[in-house]
Design a protein around this motif. Sequence first.
Motif, PDB file in Angstrom:
ATOM      1  N   TRP A  52     -14.163  19.064  13.165  1.00  0.00           N
ATOM      2  CA  TRP A  52     -14.461  17.756  12.596  1.00  0.00           C
ATOM      3  C   TRP A  52     -14.659  16.653  13.633  1.00  0.00           C
TER       4      TRP A  52
ATOM      5  N   ARG B 278     -18.033  16.202  16.727  1.00  0.00           N
ATOM      6  CA  ARG B 278     -19.282  15.433  16.621  1.00  0.00           C
ATOM      7  C   ARG B 278     -19.341  14.302  17.632  1.00  0.00           C
TER       8      ARG B 278
ATOM      9  N   ASP C 170     -21.226   8.903   6.684  1.00  0.00           N
ATOM     10  CA  ASP C 170     -21.663  10.287   6.863  1.00  0.00           C
ATOM     11  C   ASP C 170     -22.650  10.405   8.019  1.00  0.00           C
TER      12      ASP C 170
ATOM     13  N   PRO D 297     -23.454  15.523  -1.164  1.00  0.00           N
ATOM     14  CA  PRO D 297     -23.229  16.253   0.091  1.00  0.00           C
ATOM     15  C   PRO D 297     -22.495  15.448   1.153  1.00  0.00           C
ATOM     16  N   GLU D 298     -22.656  14.127   1.132  1.00  0.00           N
ATOM     17  CA  GLU D 298     -22.025  13.320   2.172  1.00  0.00           C
ATOM     18  C   GLU D 298     -20.521  13.148   1.924  1.00  0.00           C
TER      19      GLU D 298
ATOM     20  N   TYR E 283     -18.072  15.880   3.615  1.00  0.00           N
ATOM     21  CA  TYR E 283     -17.996  15.747   5.072  1.00  0.00           C
ATOM     22  C   TYR E 283     -17.189  14.516   5.458  1.00  0.00           C
TER      23      TYR E 283
ATOM     24  N   THR F  42     -13.754  14.327   7.754  1.00  0.00           N
ATOM     25  CA  THR F  42     -13.856  13.689   9.056  1.00  0.00           C
ATOM     26  C   THR F  42     -13.227  12.308   9.134  1.00  0.00           C
TER      27      THR F  42
ATOM     28  N   ILE G 156     -18.053  23.498   2.167  1.00  0.00           N
ATOM     29  CA  ILE G 156     -18.550  22.513   3.123  1.00  0.00           C
ATOM     30  C   ILE G 156     -19.159  23.188   4.345  1.00  0.00           C
ATOM     31  N   ASP G 157     -18.563  24.296   4.825  1.00  0.00           N
ATOM     32  CA  ASP G 157     -19.091  24.939   6.025  1.00  0.00           C
ATOM     33  C   ASP G 157     -20.444  25.596   5.768  1.00  0.00           C
TER      34      ASP G 157
ATOM     35  N   ARG H 153     -23.064  22.858   5.063  1.00  0.00           N
ATOM     36  CA  ARG H 153     -23.600  22.266   6.303  1.00  0.00           C
ATOM     37  C   ARG H 153     -24.540  23.238   7.001  1.00  0.00           C
TER      38      ARG H 153
ATOM     39  N   SER I 145     -27.671  22.840   5.460  1.00  0.00           N
ATOM     40  CA  SER I 145     -27.990  21.415   5.358  1.00  0.00           C
ATOM     41  C   SER I 145     -28.059  20.951   3.903  1.00  0.00           C
ATOM     42  N   TYR I 146     -27.209  21.540   3.059  1.00  0.00           N
ATOM     43  CA  TYR I 146     -27.162  21.195   1.633  1.00  0.00           C
ATOM     44  C   TYR I 146     -28.569  21.178   1.035  1.00  0.00           C
TER      45      TYR I 146
END
Length: 412
Positions: free
Chosen positions: A123, A126, A243, A321-322, A325, A329, A381-382, A385, A388-389
């Motif tokens: 997380w 990035r 996001d 989707p956002e 994440y 994070t 989520i993994d 991602r 990319s959804y």
Amino acid sequence: MPTSRTASTDGVRRRPKDRKAQIARVAAEAFSARGYHAVGMDDIAAVLDISATALYRHYANKYDMFRAAVLTLGQQLVDATNFCDEPSPDPDDEDTARLQARIVDSIVDVALASRDSAGLYRWEGRYLEGDDQAALMAQIRLVNRRIQIPLQRRRPALTSSERWTLSSAAMSVMGSIADHRAKLPAPQIKELMQQLVGAVLEAELPTAAEAAEQPSVSPRPIAETATVGRYEAVLQQSLLLFDKQGYHETGMGQIAAAVGIPTSAIYRYFSGKQDILAAVFRRAADRVSGELTSVLAGVTDPREALQRLIEAYVASAFAYPELSYVYYTERVNLGVADQEMLRNVQRSTVGSWARLLVEARPEFSSAQARFVVHAAMALVIDLGRLVSYQDSAHAQACVRRMMHVTLGVESR
């Protein structure tokens, strides 16, 4: 607590020989627990009972320390699976099974040994820059390729995309250990992970034709301010910005510009950026609670209930989707009370799933069921991602299938 010197027989405190490694461990745990931006050099020095100046003997600055902490975690996974590169002439099925089991045990050992900091590379990575980000990605790709060695031996007909989906799912299941604090003895965790990863790597992914017959959702559209009002627009645009660029990199002025209002107008609704983040999560918590109640209404069979929850969970993840994440994070940036609220909601949600899982699969204890549920949720989520959804029925069908396989509640 680590100290600046170690005691010796003559009573003189001396600097430990592994000081740099000690700093890296403390830094990794701090960055993982509180986030990169919230941790300062003084914070790490205080835990070690040394001066901040002493840290600069080993690291040039906070970023240098952060980089070392993240890449060290990635390198531990690489080092733990180095044996995969050893030549294995003409391996049979038994050799392949042993190799897969050894890979899982090795990765789980790393995850357990660094459970308080393993979330760092997932997380907080990035925040790595340029070549450092590329180095982390190379480490993760290498470990994935090693997971694929026994997979490719057993299932040579798999496409490259299918192998990466399955190895990423396996990594997600094992990495989920760091997402929660449920307790089990280490041998039981390793045995459970062997079972889950084995099921994931044996999974048959849906074909495009099969997926086309299943329901799918599209990311929900962002409404115009005039349509939803300023309060709702601030929440929507803030979430998108958190996001895209991160909570700390997002300013109130940017949020106001995205909504199309003066910055001062935001303060009519929110006391500050943290208040906005808390409101986003409270809204999400209410939706999760309401969704759980709605899905389970009138359903008495636990297996059917879990199948319905999977459909709803994946649909929500792809529609928003956002949100998932940002949850993983940025939750460290909430105030103490809001963090506790969020943890309580998560415990309640996971607990509800776990109780159903124990009813459907009584071979699991309540504690084991919690590990399984966390693993299934991490997959969303993994893998989301990873694709990319994508707004596609196939991507969503693959994620649903992996959740079904992990929970062991495939349709009969």
